[in-house]
Design a protein around this motif. Structure first.
Motif, PDB file in Angstrom:
ATOM      1  N   MET A 115      -4.232  -9.106   9.637  1.00 26.25           N
ATOM      2  CA  MET A 115      -4.411  -9.363   8.215  1.00 26.25           C
ATOM      3  C   MET A 115      -3.334 -10.332   7.715  1.00 26.25           C
ATOM      4  SD  MET A 115      -4.846  -6.514   5.242  1.00 26.25           S
ATOM      5  CE  MET A 115      -5.429  -6.965   3.612  1.00 26.25           C
ATOM      6  N   GLU A 116      -3.750 -11.307   6.896  1.00 22.34           N
ATOM      7  CA  GLU A 116      -2.811 -12.295   6.378  1.00 22.34           C
ATOM      8  C   GLU A 116      -1.721 -11.637   5.534  1.00 22.34           C
ATOM      9  OE1 GLU A 116      -3.608 -16.453   4.212  1.00 22.34           O
ATOM     10  OE2 GLU A 116      -3.767 -14.743   2.841  1.00 22.34           O
ATOM     11  N   LYS A 117      -0.477 -12.055   5.764  1.00 22.48           N
ATOM     12  CA  LYS A 117       0.646 -11.558   4.980  1.00 22.48           C
ATOM     13  C   LYS A 117       1.171 -12.675   4.089  1.00 22.48           C
ATOM     14  CE  LYS A 117       2.346  -8.017   8.196  1.00 22.48           C
ATOM     15  NZ  LYS A 117       1.182  -8.001   9.080  1.00 22.48           N
ATOM     16  N   VAL A 118       1.756 -12.273   2.964  1.00 22.88           N
ATOM     17  CA  VAL A 118       2.392 -13.225   2.051  1.00 22.88           C
ATOM     18  C   VAL A 118       3.883 -13.217   2.339  1.00 22.88           C
ATOM     19  CG1 VAL A 118       2.872 -13.825  -0.344  1.00 22.88           C
ATOM     20  CG2 VAL A 118       0.636 -12.903   0.280  1.00 22.88           C
ATOM     21  N   VAL A 119       4.416 -14.393   2.648  1.00 21.55           N
ATOM     22  CA  VAL A 119       5.813 -14.522   3.050  1.00 21.55           C
ATOM     23  C   VAL A 119       6.514 -15.506   2.117  1.00 21.55           C
ATOM     24  CG1 VAL A 119       7.385 -15.219   4.893  1.00 21.55           C
ATOM     25  CG2 VAL A 119       5.235 -14.057   5.456  1.00 21.55           C
ATOM     26  N   HIS A 120       7.659 -15.094   1.583  1.00 22.60           N
ATOM     27  CA  HIS A 120       8.469 -15.980   0.754  1.00 22.60           C
ATOM     28  C   HIS A 120       9.741 -16.349   1.515  1.00 22.60           C
ATOM     29  CE1 HIS A 120       6.725 -15.563  -3.467  1.00 22.60           C
ATOM     30  NE2 HIS A 120       5.942 -14.813  -2.707  1.00 22.60           N
ATOM     31  N   ILE A 121      10.167 -17.590   1.343  1.00 26.67           N
ATOM     32  CA  ILE A 121      11.442 -18.051   1.893  1.00 26.67           C
ATOM     33  C   ILE A 121      12.339 -18.418   0.719  1.00 26.67           C
ATOM     34  CG2 ILE A 121      12.596 -19.739   3.363  1.00 26.67           C
ATOM     35  CD1 ILE A 121       9.926 -20.094   4.842  1.00 26.67           C
ATOM     36  N   ILE A 122      13.542 -17.834   0.693  1.00 28.44           N
ATOM     37  CA  ILE A 122      14.459 -18.056  -0.430  1.00 28.44           C
ATOM     38  C   ILE A 122      15.830 -18.492   0.089  1.00 28.44           C
ATOM     39  CG2 ILE A 122      15.461 -17.084  -2.530  1.00 28.44           C
ATOM     40  CD1 ILE A 122      13.393 -14.862  -2.429  1.00 28.44           C
ATOM     41  N   PRO A 123      16.105 -19.784   0.119  1.00 29.93           N
ATOM     42  CA  PRO A 123      17.498 -20.207   0.335  1.00 29.93           C
ATOM     43  C   PRO A 123      18.297 -19.769  -0.889  1.00 29.93           C
ATOM     44  CG  PRO A 123      15.941 -22.002   0.734  1.00 29.93           C
ATOM     45  CD  PRO A 123      15.189 -20.923   0.024  1.00 29.93           C
ATOM     46  N   LEU A 124      19.322 -18.958  -0.675  1.00 33.75           N
ATOM     47  CA  LEU A 124      19.980 -18.302  -1.796  1.00 33.75           C
ATOM     48  C   LEU A 124      21.442 -18.686  -1.944  1.00 33.75           C
ATOM     49  CD1 LEU A 124      19.580 -16.066  -4.010  1.00 33.75           C
ATOM     50  CD2 LEU A 124      20.536 -14.463  -2.333  1.00 33.75           C
ATOM     51  N   GLY A 125      21.777 -19.177  -3.137  1.00 31.12           N
ATOM     52  CA  GLY A 125      23.160 -19.412  -3.504  1.00 31.12           C
ATOM     53  C   GLY A 125      23.646 -18.241  -4.333  1.00 31.12           C
ATOM     54  N   HIS A 126      24.355 -18.541  -5.419  1.00 32.74           N
ATOM     55  CA  HIS A 126      24.872 -17.476  -6.283  1.00 32.74           C
ATOM     56  C   HIS A 126      23.873 -17.208  -7.408  1.00 32.74           C
ATOM     57  CE1 HIS A 126      29.236 -18.526  -4.885  1.00 32.74           C
ATOM     58  NE2 HIS A 126      28.453 -18.107  -3.923  1.00 32.74           N
ATOM     59  N   GLU A 127      22.688 -16.773  -7.009  1.00 30.09           N
ATOM     60  CA  GLU A 127      21.608 -16.502  -7.952  1.00 30.09           C
ATOM     61  C   GLU A 127      21.052 -15.106  -7.712  1.00 30.09           C
ATOM     62  OE1 GLU A 127      20.740 -18.366 -10.409  1.00 30.09           O
ATOM     63  OE2 GLU A 127      21.163 -20.463  -9.920  1.00 30.09           O
ATOM     64  N   TYR A 128      20.505 -14.529  -8.798  1.00 30.73           N
ATOM     65  CA  TYR A 128      19.796 -13.255  -8.697  1.00 30.73           C
ATOM     66  C   TYR A 128      18.438 -13.352  -9.388  1.00 30.73           C
ATOM     67  CZ  TYR A 128      18.421  -8.402  -9.355  1.00 30.73           C
ATOM     68  OH  TYR A 128      17.712  -7.228  -9.365  1.00 30.73           O
ATOM     69  N   ASP A 129      18.452 -13.666 -10.697  1.00 28.87           N
ATOM     70  CA  ASP A 129      17.192 -13.749 -11.443  1.00 28.87           C
ATOM     71  C   ASP A 129      16.202 -14.699 -10.786  1.00 28.87           C
ATOM     72  OD1 ASP A 129      18.351 -12.053 -13.249  1.00 28.87           O
ATOM     73  OD2 ASP A 129      18.053 -13.316 -15.007  1.00 28.87           O
ATOM     74  N   ARG A 130      16.677 -15.859 -10.396  1.00 28.36           N
ATOM     75  CA  ARG A 130      15.772 -16.869  -9.835  1.00 28.36           C
ATOM     76  C   ARG A 130      15.160 -16.423  -8.505  1.00 28.36           C
ATOM     77  NH1 ARG A 130      18.433 -22.699 -11.613  1.00 28.36           N
ATOM     78  NH2 ARG A 130      16.679 -23.250 -12.961  1.00 28.36           N
ATOM     79  N   ALA A 131      15.803 -15.468  -7.849  1.00 31.33           N
ATOM     80  CA  ALA A 131      15.280 -14.974  -6.574  1.00 31.33           C
ATOM     81  C   ALA A 131      14.297 -13.826  -6.747  1.00 31.33           C
ATOM     82  CB  ALA A 131      16.433 -14.537  -5.676  1.00 31.33           C
ATOM     83  N   VAL A 132      14.539 -12.944  -7.728  1.00 31.32           N
ATOM     84  CA  VAL A 132      13.731 -11.724  -7.829  1.00 31.32           C
ATOM     85  C   VAL A 132      12.643 -11.775  -8.895  1.00 31.32           C
ATOM     86  CG1 VAL A 132      15.662 -10.344  -6.966  1.00 31.32           C
ATOM     87  CG2 VAL A 132      15.325 -10.578  -9.436  1.00 31.32           C
ATOM     88  N   LYS A 133      12.793 -12.656  -9.893  1.00 32.69           N
ATOM     89  CA  LYS A 133      11.826 -12.697 -10.994  1.00 32.69           C
ATOM     90  C   LYS A 133      10.381 -12.894 -10.539  1.00 32.69           C
ATOM     91  CE  LYS A 133      13.766 -11.918 -14.995  1.00 32.69           C
ATOM     92  NZ  LYS A 133      13.208 -10.952 -15.971  1.00 32.69           N
ATOM     93  N   PRO A 134      10.127 -13.768  -9.564  1.00 36.29           N
ATOM     94  CA  PRO A 134       8.725 -13.964  -9.155  1.00 36.29           C
ATOM     95  C   PRO A 134       8.033 -12.696  -8.675  1.00 36.29           C
ATOM     96  CG  PRO A 134      10.098 -15.726  -8.291  1.00 36.29           C
ATOM     97  CD  PRO A 134      11.034 -14.703  -8.871  1.00 36.29           C
ATOM     98  N   PHE A 135       8.792 -11.686  -8.267  1.00 40.24           N
ATOM     99  CA  PHE A 135       8.192 -10.476  -7.725  1.00 40.24           C
ATOM    100  C   PHE A 135       7.912  -9.429  -8.806  1.00 40.24           C
ATOM    101  CE2 PHE A 135      10.751 -12.585  -4.510  1.00 40.24           C
ATOM    102  CZ  PHE A 135       9.801 -12.791  -3.523  1.00 40.24           C
ATOM    103  N   GLU A 136       8.146  -9.799 -10.067  1.00 36.76           N
ATOM    104  CA  GLU A 136       7.777  -8.903 -11.157  1.00 36.76           C
ATOM    105  C   GLU A 136       6.269  -8.940 -11.393  1.00 36.76           C
ATOM    106  OE1 GLU A 136      10.003  -9.798 -14.655  1.00 36.76           O
ATOM    107  OE2 GLU A 136      11.883  -8.974 -13.859  1.00 36.76           O
ATOM    108  N   ASP A 137       5.660 -10.108 -11.169  1.00 36.95           N
ATOM    109  CA  ASP A 137       4.221 -10.277 -11.410  1.00 36.95           C
ATOM    110  C   ASP A 137       3.393 -10.284 -10.136  1.00 36.95           C
ATOM    111  OD1 ASP A 137       4.806 -10.519 -14.118  1.00 36.95           O
ATOM    112  OD2 ASP A 137       5.024 -12.697 -13.982  1.00 36.95           O
ATOM    113  N   SER A 138       4.028 -10.430  -9.001  1.00 34.45           N
ATOM    114  CA  SER A 138       3.299 -10.435  -7.730  1.00 34.45           C
ATOM    115  C   SER A 138       4.204  -9.856  -6.658  1.00 34.45           C
ATOM    116  CB  SER A 138       2.868 -11.854  -7.357  1.00 34.45           C
ATOM    117  OG  SER A 138       4.004 -12.685  -7.181  1.00 34.45           O
ATOM    118  N   ASN A 139       3.593  -9.525  -5.542  1.00 35.86           N
ATOM    119  CA  ASN A 139       4.376  -8.903  -4.467  1.00 35.86           C
ATOM    120  C   ASN A 139       4.336  -9.791  -3.225  1.00 35.86           C
ATOM    121  OD1 ASN A 139       5.923  -6.986  -3.112  1.00 35.86           O
ATOM    122  ND2 ASN A 139       4.741  -5.268  -3.931  1.00 35.86           N
ATOM    123  N   ALA A 140       5.023  -9.334  -2.200  1.00 36.67           N
ATOM    124  CA  ALA A 140       5.059 -10.050  -0.927  1.00 36.67           C
ATOM    125  C   ALA A 140       5.200  -9.033   0.186  1.00 36.67           C
ATOM    126  CB  ALA A 140       6.217 -11.039  -0.898  1.00 36.67           C
TER     127      ALA A 140
END
Length: 279
Positions: A4-29
């Protein structure tokens, strides 16, 4: 369910939090890769400590959503390393039939450029998380990271198409990149033979095991035949592979004495790293 197809996110992360986690409030992975610089002994201690703080904060938040989170140590200030690391992840996940999304907004500018180029080249969905403001004090910064994202507004980028080498040309670039030096056309012929490229499955060199006097005429005849076939292979190498790569600015050719040597350019190196094939 297997396959079954999986949804995969790639996040190069600096000193951020909101910009990394906000997208998962409306959708999942199903899976998220966090690329961090939290294990780099050459980096400043404060930078590594801060990086580790935000990486752990993002990881723990996503794991609470039952997302499989993988933290990959990467030097985010090394453009080529970022390019290579992301490309290899994409190739692996695509081979498993998964859908990939790339967050290019949760790290510094250099990393964001690399992530965007890699994502577009491999035709994955690249997105940008808009900042609504920026923290005024250290406590706010620890809570949100460098950006405050209340609205969760996401912009999806349209992928550009790049004129890339064909698979044979790409393999030649990867070979040159890994060698890190000039190579002879004979080296390239041997690489094409190793890859079993059409027309190069058999190589023709001058060393022929026909040394008896009675076979001298046959030996000379065979020698001429082999030289003709080797000449044709060299012509095919130059006309169908090397000329294209040189015209695109990926390689340079140089004649030294009777031999021609080939080396990779900076542009060719970037393209090789985009392939995800460089070790």
């Amino acid at each position: 369910m297997a396959g079954m197809e999986k949804v995969v996110h790639i996040i190069p992360l600096g000193h951020e939090y909101d910009r990394a986690v906000k997208p998962f409030e409306d959708s999942n992975a199903d899976r998220v890769y966090i690329l961090t610089r939290w294990r780099d002994p050459s980096a400043a201690v404060k930078m590594v400590d801060d990086q580790r703080y935000y990486a752990n904060k993002v990881r723990d938040t996503l794991r609470k959503k039952d997302i499989d989170v993988k933290c990959e140590p990467v030097n985010l200030f090394d453009f080529l390393e970022v390019t290579k690391s992301i490309s290899r992840i994409i190739i692996k996940e695509k081979a498993e039939g998964n859908r990939i999304r790339m967050n290019m907004s949760a790290a510094g500018r250099l990393t964001s450029v690399a992530a965007t180029l890699v994502g577009m080249h491999h035709d994955v969905q690249v997105y940008y998380v808009r900042a609504d403001g920026y923290p005024d004090d250290p406590d706010e910064r620890k809570k949100h990271g460098l950006s405050v994202c209340d609205s969760n507004e996401i912009t999806y980028l349209t992928n550009l198409k790049f004129d890339m080498p064909d698979p044979i040309g790409m393999n030649i670039l990867v070979f040159l990149c890994e060698k890190g030096r000039k190579v002879s056309t004979r080296d390239l012929l041997e690489k094409l033979n190793e890859l079993q490229v059409d027309g190069f499955q058999e190589l023709f060199y001058d060393n022929i095991n026909l040394s008896d006097d009675d076979k001298r005429k046959d030996r000379n005849k065979e020698l001429v035949s082999r030289r003709i076939r080797q000449s044709r292979q060299l012509m095919k190498l130059n006309k169908t592979i090397l000329e294209k790569l040189e015209k695109s600015g990926y390689i340079r050719r140089e004649k030294i004495g009777r031999n021609v040597y080939v080396s990779i350019t900076d542009t060719g190196t970037y393209v090789a790293y985009l392939s995800g094939l460089v070790d």
